[in-house]
Scaffold this motif. Structure first.
Motif, mmCIF file in Angstrom:
data_model
loop_
_atom_site.group_PDB
_atom_site.id
_atom_site.type_symbol
_atom_site.label_atom_id
_atom_site.label_comp_id
_atom_site.label_asym_id
_atom_site.label_seq_id
_atom_site.Cartn_x
_atom_site.Cartn_y
_atom_site.Cartn_z
ATOM 1 N N ALA A 29 0.916 -1.004 -0.103
ATOM 2 C CA ALA A 29 -0.124 -0.157 0.162
ATOM 3 C C ALA A 29 0.834 1.275 -0.126
ATOM 4 C CB ALA A 29 -1.083 -0.022 1.168
ATOM 5 N N ILE A 30 1.938 1.321 0.887
ATOM 6 C CA ILE A 30 2.854 2.437 0.749
ATOM 7 C C ILE A 30 3.457 2.660 -0.476
ATOM 8 C CG2 ILE A 30 4.922 3.162 1.918
ATOM 9 C CD1 ILE A 30 3.821 1.847 4.470
ATOM 10 N N HIS A 57 -2.403 6.931 6.240
ATOM 11 C CA HIS A 57 -3.169 5.567 6.972
ATOM 12 C C HIS A 57 -2.301 4.386 6.991
ATOM 13 C CE1 HIS A 57 -6.914 7.849 7.744
ATOM 14 N NE2 HIS A 57 -7.036 8.156 6.241
ATOM 15 N N SER A 58 -1.599 4.260 5.722
ATOM 16 C CA SER A 58 -0.662 2.956 5.725
ATOM 17 C C SER A 58 0.456 2.915 6.608
ATOM 18 C CB SER A 58 -0.434 2.899 4.138
ATOM 19 O OG SER A 58 -1.444 2.770 3.352
ATOM 20 N N LYS A 68 6.440 8.500 12.546
ATOM 21 C CA LYS A 68 7.079 9.453 12.166
ATOM 22 C C LYS A 68 6.634 9.765 10.794
ATOM 23 C CE LYS A 68 11.736 11.760 11.879
ATOM 24 N NZ LYS A 68 13.189 11.342 12.323
ATOM 25 N N ALA A 69 6.677 8.580 9.611
ATOM 26 C CA ALA A 69 6.464 8.977 8.525
ATOM 27 C C ALA A 69 5.053 9.094 8.390
ATOM 28 C CB ALA A 69 6.823 7.624 7.633
ATOM 29 N N ALA A 70 4.023 8.563 9.151
ATOM 30 C CA ALA A 70 2.703 9.150 9.117
ATOM 31 C C ALA A 70 2.255 10.624 9.252
ATOM 32 C CB ALA A 70 1.990 8.003 10.122
ATOM 33 N N LEU A 71 3.216 11.020 10.453
ATOM 34 C CA LEU A 71 2.974 12.358 10.698
ATOM 35 C C LEU A 71 3.677 13.408 9.777
ATOM 36 C CD1 LEU A 71 2.359 14.380 13.070
ATOM 37 C CD2 LEU A 71 4.732 14.177 14.032
ATOM 38 N N THR A 72 4.709 12.909 8.948
ATOM 39 C CA THR A 72 5.212 13.841 8.086
ATOM 40 C C THR A 72 4.059 13.869 6.913
ATOM 41 O OG1 THR A 72 7.464 13.026 8.324
ATOM 42 C CG2 THR A 72 6.864 14.023 6.239
ATOM 43 N N SER A 73 3.281 12.607 6.696
ATOM 44 C CA SER A 73 2.277 12.693 5.347
ATOM 45 C C SER A 73 1.058 13.568 5.968
ATOM 46 C CB SER A 73 2.039 11.238 5.212
ATOM 47 O OG SER A 73 3.123 10.634 4.675
#
Length: 756
Positions: free
Chosen positions: A391-392, A420-421, A429-434
């Motif tokens: 998904a990512i 979400h993914s 951390k990557a989710a927060l950036t997105s």
């Protein structure tokens, strides 16, 4: 939506908007008038009319023409003048272009040029050249080359000696075309300047159709460049002029453009109103290519409103109409929209189905926007399956495309999917950036939309409408409203009746679905073994007689010469398998564990028996295996080893008796007497051979197999005594049936079979 993409959305309406002369020209032939009026509505019908005109009439001689526009005049219905021939070819070319036949359209224009040159029709030649340049620009999108051609046409046109009015008309169309090119390339100031330069000509013509077309074109230019307020003013002016002059087609064009305007401004109720009016017009014509994009846009509106079922209805309607066209981008777009809608309805199988169809078509076309949408759908489905890395990966690829295309909406969707993914994958951390990137893009988009609030937008619409709307129109509206009220009660009654009928049909459909599910469940219970889940003896009894009868019938037809090739694929090999652990496992492991083992064994066999081979649970410890037995038949020993391997590899960690006893026979049993035995007798032979293998196994404490095979010339009478077992034993003693076995002592086998 880029300017070029927005312009291509209205390609079917292009000529009516930037070539008003075509719509305004009155031809001396009724056929050409009708064809000209239909060329942008039903191009297929216009094409046929223009073709009929050219085929059914003969071209008049050179002496009968005039170099002026009057060469269109015709008094003899059997002939056509050079001027009308050029007009017919131009209409035919526009119809071919609207149908997607670009090469044919250009070829027709080339022929029209030749006729105009041969008959010295300079004005018509200039018109044909202008249409040719427009078509090539729409096909190739080569702005520099197009502008060079326009410049050359201007120079050629300046040398034509013509009346002032004709010169102004062609000059107007050339200037409008220049403005359209500038608009499509984002040169807003240049386009506005060019449009403004011909306003004097439009006002001077006093032609409502020309005025409506002029303001509609400017409205589309402003809309494409997101000048919503200015676009609304121009389009509403065209809207009310179209109503006042009863210009139905131009009203449909304006309604479609207004629908797009309100859609982009997220005023969905108004967008739906205008698009519905446009759809009502095009729906009056069969196979109108302009209807599909309108239905698609209405589906988009319902989708954004969360009315997914209504969206599906419009998407399917659009897809039905799009099949009659040949626009691969629209076909892919509709299927992606269907997949997205089904994804929101949590119908993942259908979402995958439509996504796969779209991806198949995307392999043959380069449409980055749709590829990005498809990747986001893949990411959503992968997330549902907990395939988070996939998904990512898909969402990141979609984001790369969106950045390259500078599409903020797609970037937002990609960042949201990544957020979400990453969150589900615990990459916080990557989710927060997105999420930050998504919020940033949302803020930018909202700032753009907030330049004109929705309330101010609605108030401006009402103000402009009140300014443009005549008092007489209001009175007419009131009279129409009064007449409408007379039929309101009847309509309401019909609505109630239709609603009741609809509820009844829904209820009936629900009951039918329940009954079908119950029937499917009963069939599953009836024809599968209650513990192993394999097909049971009842299924065997139901299917085997008919299957053997059909196979025998084919062999008989081949034998008497009705079939050329022997039906080798209809030969079958039957294998009766005795599995001792199925008989003893309940005593050894207990009832609960025995049930689990038997069910697991059934599932294991289903996975490892490859079609067209099939297996039945004949009795508690006996399985019946059937496979095709072609000309290159499987060696019985190889077949036995395959069965032994299946049993040996089932849960090897569990202590089970891995011994198997196998009885094998072929069908037809007698090679030259196909109907000598029936299904019950064949099973009896299998049981006899399996029992022999069981006795040998118990004697030797090992897995054994016994294969009964009749010789090539064994007669049918050898098995026609009535007692198949006794007849088989007698045939064995006579040498008509050979015993093949893993046990090499044939005397012991005959002793077990009680054969002298």
């Amino acid at each position: 939506m880029t300017n070029l993409r927005w312009l291509s959305l209205f390609c079917f309406l292009y000529f009516a908007l930037i070539c008003p002369s075509n719509a305004n020209t009155i031809y001396s032939s009724a056929i050409l008038n009708e064809a000209s009026s239909l060329v942008n509505i039903v191009p297929k019908q216009a094409k046929q009319l223009a073709k009929d005109y050219l085929v059914q009439r003969t071209l008049s001689s050179k002496t009968e023409h005039s170099p002026s526009v009057m060469s269109r005049d015709e008094k003899d219905s059997r002939t056509r003048t050079p001027g009308s021939t050029v007009d017919a070819m131009r209409i035919l070319a526009q119809a071919e272009f609207n149908l997607g036949n670009h090469a044919e359209a250009l070829l027709l224009l080339q022929k029209a040029k030749t006729i105009a040159i041969d008959y010295s029709l300079p004005y018509l030649l200039a018109e044909i050249k202008l249409v040719d340049i427009k078509l090539r620009w729409l096909i190739e999108k080569n702005t520099n080359e197009t502008r060079q051609k326009i410049k050359q046409l201007d120079e050629e046109f300046s040398l034509i000696k013509n009346s002032k009015q004709l010169a102004q008309g062609l000059s107007y169309r050339i200037t409008m075309f220049k403005a359209d090119i500038a608009s499509a390339n984002g040169e807003i100031d240049l386009a506005s300047k060019l449009y403004q330069s011909v306003k004097g000509y439009v006002d001077g013509t006093k032609s409502p159709q020309t005025t409506i077309s002029y303001h509609t074109t400017i409205g589309q230019h402003l809309l494409a460049n997101k000048k919503y307020n200015l676009a609304l003013s121009e389009l509403l002016m065209s809207y009310w002029m179209s109503i006042e002059t009863d210009s139905a087609y131009q009203l449909a064009v304006v309604n479609q453009t207004l629908g797009q305007l309100f859609y982009e401004r997220h005023v969905f109720d108004k967008a739906n109103d205008h698009l519905s009016q446009a759809a009502d017009f095009y729906d009056n014509y069969d196979n109108s290519p302009a209807l599909a994009p309108i239905l698609k846009r209405m589906g988009d509106i319902y989708y954004y409103q969360g009315k997914y079922n209504l969206a599906l209805v419009h998407y399917f309607n659009a897809m039905d109409h799009e099949r009659m066209q040949n626009n691969i981008e629209s076909v892919i777009d509709i299927r992606i929209s269907l997949a997205t809608t089904y994804l929101h309805l949590i119908n993942y199988p259908l979402a995958e189905q439509y996504l796969e169809r779209a991806q198949e078509l995307l392999q043959y076309s380069d449409i980055p926007r749709l590829k990005a949408h498809a990747l986001l759908l893949e990411a959503g489905l992968a997330q549902h399956k907990q395939q988070l890395q996939k998904a990512i990966q898909k969402a990141q690829r979609a984001l790369d495309i969106a950045k390259k295309e500078d599409d903020i909406g797609l970037q937002k969707a990609a960042y949201q999917q990544l957020y979400h993914s990453y969150e589900l994958d615990k990459q916080y951390k990557a989710a927060l950036t997105s999420l930050k990137n998504f919020t940033s893009l949302t803020t930018i988009e909202q700032q753009q939309l907030d330049l004109i609030s929705e309330d101010a937008f609605r108030q401006q619409k009402e103000f402009i409408e009140q300014t443009l709307h005549l008092t007489g129109q209001q009175e007419e509206l009131e009279r129409t409203h009064n007449e409408y009220r007379k039929f309101q009660k009847i309509t309401f009654t019909l609505f109630i009746l239709c609603a009741l009928l609809f509820i009844f049909l829904l209820r009936r459909g629900h009951v039918i679905n329940l009954q079908k599910e119950e029937l499917d469940e009963l069939n599953r219970n009836l024809y599968t073994h209650s513990r192993s889940g394999l097909k049971n003896l009842r299924m065997l009894n139901a299917k085997l007689p008919a299957s053997l009868e059909e196979s025998s019938h084919k062999f008989e037809r081949w034998h008497v010469g009705e079939l050329i090739h022997q039906p080798l694929n209809d030969r079958l090999r039957f294998v009766m398998i005795d599995v001792p652990f199925l008989r003893n496992m309940y005593l050894q492991h207990g009832y609960q564990m025995g049930l689990k083992i038997e069910n697991a064994f059934g599932e294991y066999l289903k996975e490892n028996i490859i079609s067209p081979a099939r297996i039945y649970h004949f009795s508690d410890a006996n399985l019946l295996y059937i496979e095709p037995n072609g000309e290159k038949a499987t060696n019985p020993e190889v077949l036995f080893e395959m069965i032994q391997k299946l049993v040996s590899e089932f849960e090897p960690q569990r202590r089970l008796n891995r011994t198997v006893r196998v009885g094998i026979a072929d069908y037809p049993f007698l090679p030259r007497a196909y109907t000598a035995i029936n299904d019950k007798e064949l099973v009896d032979l299998l049981l006899m051979s399996a029992n022999t293998a069981r006795a040998l196994s118990m004697r030797d404490d090992s897995s054994q197999w016994v294969y009964l095979k009749a010789i090539e010339n064994a007669p049918a009478a050898s098995l026609a005594t009535g007692d198949i077992r006794q007849a088989c034993k007698q045939a064995i003693s006579q040498g008509l049936i050979k015993i093949h076995s893993s046990f090499k002592d044939e005397e012991i086998i005959k002793e077990i079979l009680d054969i002298d």
